[in-house]
Design a protein around this motif. Sequence first.
Motif, PDB file in Angstrom:
ATOM      1  N   THR A  88       0.845  -1.195   0.000  1.00 34.55           N
ATOM      2  CA  THR A  88       0.000   0.000   0.000  1.00 34.55           C
ATOM      3  C   THR A  88       0.882   1.246   0.000  1.00 34.55           C
ATOM      4  N   THR A 118     -10.746   3.747  10.005  1.00 36.07           N
ATOM      5  CA  THR A 118     -11.265   4.880  10.777  1.00 36.07           C
ATOM      6  C   THR A 118     -11.756   4.379  12.132  1.00 36.07           C
ATOM      7  N   SER A 133      -9.751   9.200  10.952  1.00 35.73           N
ATOM      8  CA  SER A 133      -9.265   8.380   9.847  1.00 35.73           C
ATOM      9  C   SER A 133      -7.755   8.167   9.994  1.00 35.73           C
ATOM     10  N   ARG A 177      -4.088   6.951   8.325  1.00 30.80           N
ATOM     11  CA  ARG A 177      -3.345   6.823   7.074  1.00 30.80           C
ATOM     12  C   ARG A 177      -1.919   6.377   7.372  1.00 30.80           C
ATOM     13  N   THR A 178      -1.265   5.871   6.311  1.00 27.22           N
ATOM     14  CA  THR A 178       0.131   5.448   6.435  1.00 27.22           C
ATOM     15  C   THR A 178       1.051   6.607   6.099  1.00 27.22           C
ATOM     16  N   LYS A 195       2.342   4.928   0.685  1.00 22.12           N
ATOM     17  CA  LYS A 195       2.259   5.773   1.866  1.00 22.12           C
ATOM     18  C   LYS A 195       1.256   6.902   1.623  1.00 22.12           C
ATOM     19  N   GLY A 196       0.554   7.287   2.688  1.00 22.33           N
ATOM     20  CA  GLY A 196      -0.499   8.288   2.598  1.00 22.33           C
ATOM     21  C   GLY A 196      -1.858   7.696   2.321  1.00 22.33           C
ATOM     22  N   SER A 197      -1.962   6.380   2.189  1.00 26.81           N
ATOM     23  CA  SER A 197      -3.243   5.744   1.893  1.00 26.81           C
ATOM     24  C   SER A 197      -4.086   5.641   3.159  1.00 26.81           C
ATOM     25  N   LEU A 198      -5.392   5.744   2.995  1.00 24.22           N
ATOM     26  CA  LEU A 198      -6.342   5.564   4.087  1.00 24.22           C
ATOM     27  C   LEU A 198      -6.519   4.069   4.342  1.00 24.22           C
TER      28      LEU A 198
END
Length: 747
Positions: free
Chosen positions: A356, A364, A399, A401-402, A358-361
């Motif tokens: 995945t 939550t 939420s 995120r990475t 980086k910055g992906s959701l």
Amino acid sequence: MERDGEILHRAKREWMWRQFFLLEEYTGSDYQYVGKLRSDKDRGDGTARYVLSGEGAGTVFRIDEKSGDLHATQRLDREEKSSYSLQAQAFNRNTGLPLEPATEFVIKIHDINDNAPQFTKAVYTASVPEMSPVGTFVLEVNATDADDATYGNSAKLVYSILQGQPYFSVEPETGIVRIALPNMDRELRRDYQVVIQAKDMAGQMGGLSGTTVVNITLTDVNDSPPRFSYSSYHLSTYESAEIGSTVGRIKANDSDEGDNAEMRYRIVDGDGKDMFDIITDEMTQEGVIIVKKKLDYESKRVYTVKVEVANVHLDPSFTNMGPFTDTAIVRVTAKDVDEPPVFSRNPYVIEVNEDTPKGSLIGTVTAWDPDNTDYPIQYSIDQHTDLDRLFYIDPRNGSIRTLKSLDREVSKWHNISVLASEINNPRQRSRVPVLIKVLDVNDNAPEFAMFYETFVCENVKAGQLIQTISAIDTDEPLIGHKFVFSLSSANPNFTIFDNEDNTARILTRRSGFNRHEMSVYHLPVVISDNDYPIQSSTSTLTIRVCGCDSGGNMRSCSVDALLLSAGLSTGALVAILLCITILLMIVVMFSALKKQRRKDSLILSKEDIRDNIVSYNDEGGGEEDTQAFDIGTLRHPEVIETNKLRRDIIPEMLFPFCRSSPMKECSDVRDFINSKLQENDTDPSAPPYDSLATYAYEGNGSIAESLSSLESSTMEGDHEYDYLTNWGPHFKKLADMYIGKDTTVDI
């Protein structure tokens, strides 16, 4: 005298008595008369003398020697001794001869009532259950009388009760004490003291008596039910009370004791029976009301429960007295508190692929304020649980995120804690664990499972197995690993066979290998997996060529291969071996010169002095071993035979042997040594690495013959020859040539 033809003889009548009786406890002033002893041979002329012997003779009893009258001289007690056995005999006073044999008689002491009854115990202790019926056995007392029970009534006892009526009674003849009053209640009175009398002479007037005390305790029976002091109770607790925490205590009273007073509480009804529970405190017998479910002030504020108490141990004899239970109403009020935020789940589990970006959701979390105020919530990650700063949470909506790429091979799980706090009151906050599972993606190629040390024999046949290989993959496919093995290109020497069980076999394609032509082969092996996307890698298998016996067991391998496997270059190994050789030469020469000064020469001929000493670290195989080492090397240079190749090793290259002619004259020792070194460096049949070659050339002879100390041993005293001083500069120069100018050699 005759009767019916038989002659009758007169029988001796012996004594005329056998037994006497005497009263005990005689109180007269004179001796108590017992009786008179008389023999039928006593003629009354005073010639008979009576003698008494036996129990008490001369002390307790005394006899008149002339008349035979017997008296008791002491006050006798039947309880001490009830009878006496004595012997009596009559003698002739003049001759001293017995008139007849001695005979025995008994004096019995008649009993009088002089002993009072005595109980076996001064104080008796007994217990009996309360509410026992009349006639219930309590205990039996026992008294004894020392008087004679076979004579009169002196020992005949009668029991009576002096104290303890109307509660108890005693049987006159047996001394058994029984209940005399019905429904004796321990709760009203527990302890009783009873006095029992025992009287002899069958209880008649003038008899003696004794008494004893009996302490009787009524034991408890479960005849009293538990009762609450109040019909209703009121308790309160905060809505934040934890499950299992105590709300309050209530207690019922039971006049019984021990197991009979043991009680159990339970909630039988009420709108709060699902929210509360009650347990029994074994020590205090109290009912402890505890929280069963979390309370919510906003939903409900007052709860009502009906509590019942009952005895644990019931006596069936008293169940007709009514129910042994009681009930009370308990009202519990929930008090309001400012509660922290509540998460929708606990814990959260989030799955994310390792590729995945980086910055992906990835997920939550949600929390809210359970109070009526319903303040806004802000979120944060506890940094102690995310030291690598891999994740970020939006403080407003929760939420996650990475921040960095994830690698399952580095860490399969990431456990972080998320905090939720009220914006208006940050002290009210909650935390929830968030478990992030990194899912595997096939991003790693398989490789060899280990380092393989593979060799092939020179005499190997085609199709022979030389190695079995396996592979590993750090990925974790769902259906397991499945590796495919192949060669990167066609190979004329080796082939590979895939066993289809994640292993493969390396086989030879031809027969016969020569390690002098090629000592090491490198075989590239391609390993692929079956996951998506397919990953593959090429691993190189190093195969050494070795000499083996007929059984395929390795005997020796290429020297270059061994050296390369050790990680050292050829130049470095040569320099190390040369240094070791020079040092050994110095030590051996110094030792030989020392011995030369102290021992006579063993060399008989000066012409047999050798200029070459070769030492092998080999014991050989005995007298028949002609292959271990060549004796020709030790011979004089002038008589060297035609050169023969060494037979203990196989030379890697065959060079024509050439040995320079021995020097006839050598004016410079340095030139001689350099010549010898060059000769051995170019000799393909040089001795092994563990041998030592030394050169002590003295020339071919001189007019003055040898000046060596070997022939000077006949001279008196030792001669000091400082050989090292003269030879030192040559060795140092030699070391500079082969080791280096910056190397220091101590000679």
